[in-house]
Design a protein around this motif. Structure first.
Motif, PDB file in Angstrom:
ATOM      1  N   VAL A  54       0.818  -1.221   0.000  1.00  0.00           N
ATOM      2  CA  VAL A  54       0.000   0.000   0.000  1.00  0.00           C
ATOM      3  C   VAL A  54       0.848   1.266   0.000  1.00  0.00           C
ATOM      4  CG1 VAL A  54      -1.964  -1.168   1.076  1.00  0.00           C
ATOM      5  CG2 VAL A  54      -0.281   0.024   2.510  1.00  0.00           C
ATOM      6  N   ALA A  55       2.163   1.120   0.200  1.00  0.00           N
ATOM      7  CA  ALA A  55       3.061   2.271   0.135  1.00  0.00           C
ATOM      8  C   ALA A  55       4.458   1.769  -0.198  1.00  0.00           C
ATOM      9  CB  ALA A  55       3.076   3.032   1.459  1.00  0.00           C
ATOM     10  N   CYS A  56       5.224   2.621  -0.879  1.00  0.00           N
ATOM     11  CA  CYS A  56       6.605   2.266  -1.196  1.00  0.00           C
ATOM     12  C   CYS A  56       7.432   3.532  -1.318  1.00  0.00           C
ATOM     13  CB  CYS A  56       6.689   1.445  -2.485  1.00  0.00           C
ATOM     14  SG  CYS A  56       6.153   2.312  -3.979  1.00  0.00           S
ATOM     15  N   GLY A  57       8.725   3.361  -1.166  1.00  0.00           N
ATOM     16  CA  GLY A  57       9.667   4.460  -1.341  1.00  0.00           C
ATOM     17  C   GLY A  57      11.055   3.871  -1.429  1.00  0.00           C
ATOM     18  N   GLN A  58      11.954   4.598  -2.086  1.00  0.00           N
ATOM     19  CA  GLN A  58      13.296   4.054  -2.243  1.00  0.00           C
ATOM     20  C   GLN A  58      14.359   5.072  -1.882  1.00  0.00           C
ATOM     21  OE1 GLN A  58      14.912   3.031  -6.119  1.00  0.00           O
ATOM     22  NE2 GLN A  58      13.535   4.455  -7.148  1.00  0.00           N
ATOM     23  N   LEU A  59      15.520   4.542  -1.566  1.00  0.00           N
ATOM     24  CA  LEU A  59      16.731   5.330  -1.385  1.00  0.00           C
ATOM     25  C   LEU A  59      17.665   4.966  -2.529  1.00  0.00           C
ATOM     26  CD1 LEU A  59      17.350   4.994   2.459  1.00  0.00           C
ATOM     27  CD2 LEU A  59      16.582   7.030   1.216  1.00  0.00           C
ATOM     28  N   ARG A  60      17.785   5.867  -3.498  1.00  0.00           N
ATOM     29  CA  ARG A  60      18.678   5.636  -4.630  1.00  0.00           C
ATOM     30  C   ARG A  60      20.093   6.038  -4.216  1.00  0.00           C
ATOM     31  NH1 ARG A  60      14.495   8.675  -7.674  1.00  0.00           N
ATOM     32  NH2 ARG A  60      13.204   7.145  -8.724  1.00  0.00           N
ATOM     33  N   ASN A  61      21.051   5.228  -4.599  1.00  0.00           N
ATOM     34  CA  ASN A  61      22.440   5.490  -4.249  1.00  0.00           C
ATOM     35  C   ASN A  61      23.175   6.190  -5.378  1.00  0.00           C
ATOM     36  OD1 ASN A  61      22.492   4.171  -1.621  1.00  0.00           O
ATOM     37  ND2 ASN A  61      22.100   2.308  -2.790  1.00  0.00           N
ATOM     38  N   PHE A  62      23.848   7.270  -5.016  1.00  0.00           N
ATOM     39  CA  PHE A  62      24.698   8.024  -5.934  1.00  0.00           C
ATOM     40  C   PHE A  62      26.054   8.188  -5.265  1.00  0.00           C
ATOM     41  CE2 PHE A  62      20.418   9.082  -7.143  1.00  0.00           C
ATOM     42  CZ  PHE A  62      20.470   9.168  -8.523  1.00  0.00           C
ATOM     43  N   SER A  63      26.990   8.747  -5.977  1.00  0.00           N
ATOM     44  CA  SER A  63      28.303   8.991  -5.401  1.00  0.00           C
ATOM     45  C   SER A  63      28.189  10.026  -4.279  1.00  0.00           C
ATOM     46  CB  SER A  63      29.252   9.486  -6.502  1.00  0.00           C
ATOM     47  OG  SER A  63      30.509   9.785  -5.948  1.00  0.00           O
ATOM     48  N   ASN A  64      28.485   9.627  -3.063  1.00  0.00           N
ATOM     49  CA  ASN A  64      28.465  10.504  -1.884  1.00  0.00           C
ATOM     50  C   ASN A  64      27.097  11.114  -1.583  1.00  0.00           C
ATOM     51  OD1 ASN A  64      31.278  10.141  -1.418  1.00  0.00           O
ATOM     52  ND2 ASN A  64      31.642  11.565  -3.112  1.00  0.00           N
ATOM     53  N   ALA A  65      26.037  10.466  -2.006  1.00  0.00           N
ATOM     54  CA  ALA A  65      24.688  10.997  -1.741  1.00  0.00           C
ATOM     55  C   ALA A  65      23.656   9.885  -1.930  1.00  0.00           C
ATOM     56  CB  ALA A  65      24.366  12.161  -2.674  1.00  0.00           C
ATOM     57  N   GLN A  66      22.502  10.089  -1.321  1.00  0.00           N
ATOM     58  CA  GLN A  66      21.340   9.241  -1.580  1.00  0.00           C
ATOM     59  C   GLN A  66      20.173  10.153  -1.908  1.00  0.00           C
ATOM     60  OE1 GLN A  66      21.582   6.826   2.130  1.00  0.00           O
ATOM     61  NE2 GLN A  66      21.209   5.102   0.768  1.00  0.00           N
ATOM     62  N   GLU A  67      19.243   9.612  -2.697  1.00  0.00           N
ATOM     63  CA  GLU A  67      18.033  10.342  -3.039  1.00  0.00           C
ATOM     64  C   GLU A  67      16.835   9.576  -2.508  1.00  0.00           C
ATOM     65  OE1 GLU A  67      15.193  11.545  -6.796  1.00  0.00           O
ATOM     66  OE2 GLU A  67      16.831  10.126  -7.093  1.00  0.00           O
TER      67      GLU A  67
END
Length: 155
Positions: A54-67
């Motif tokens: 019923v809900a979702c979300g992600q943490l995308r990995n980048f160089s020295n950061a997350q979104e």
């Protein structure tokens, strides 16, 4: 940061996504008209209630950061604090400086409650500038109300 005394409804659990969640996640993101790129189920957390996502979300990995991205609560479950609970959970499990992109002041106000502050495109890490180049162009050329935000635990 603590969960602010938030709790899930008793029939719900929060968990890391599994490969079986791939298509329900994609369907949720597509139906919410969010950015369909970089949907890697391995980066998602889901809230499951009565056997349904019923809900979702992600943490995308980048160089020295997350979104923090792709945050969706299905319409029938909105207004019950699931988005708030999931956002706080993603903040808590983030391992790098955390950023997001949202559309409009209403969403910017929602995220500011957690300590996100608006920042300029130029203040984004290089790894995110390349991802957010097109939204920034839309913001400049046709006034799309894109807001870039950074999580600051000091607010």
């Amino acid at each position: 940061m603590k969960q602010n005394n938030l709790s899930l409804p008793t029939e719900c659990v929060i968990r890391k996504a599994t490969s079986a969640d791939k298509w329900p996640i994609r369907l949720s993101v597509f139906s919410a008209k969010l950015d369909p790129t970089q949907l890697r189920w391995q980066q998602f957390w889901v809230i499951e209630c009565n056997g349904d996502i019923v809900a979702c979300g992600q943490l995308r990995n980048f160089s020295n950061a997350q979104e923090l991205g792709s945050l969706v609560v299905v319409p029938a479950w909105r207004g019950r604090g699931l988005g708030t609970f999931l956002t706080q959970h993603l903040i808590n499990v983030a391992t790098q400086p955390l950023y997001l992109e949202c559309l409009g002041e209403r969403l910017a106000e929602f995220y500011s409650r957690f300590g996100f502050v608006p920042i300029s495109f130029e203040d984004l890490p290089r790894s995110l500038q390349s991802k957010f180049r097109w939204p920034e162009l839309g913001k400049k050329l046709i006034k799309i109300p894109v807001v870039f935000m950074y999580y600051s635990s000091h607010t």
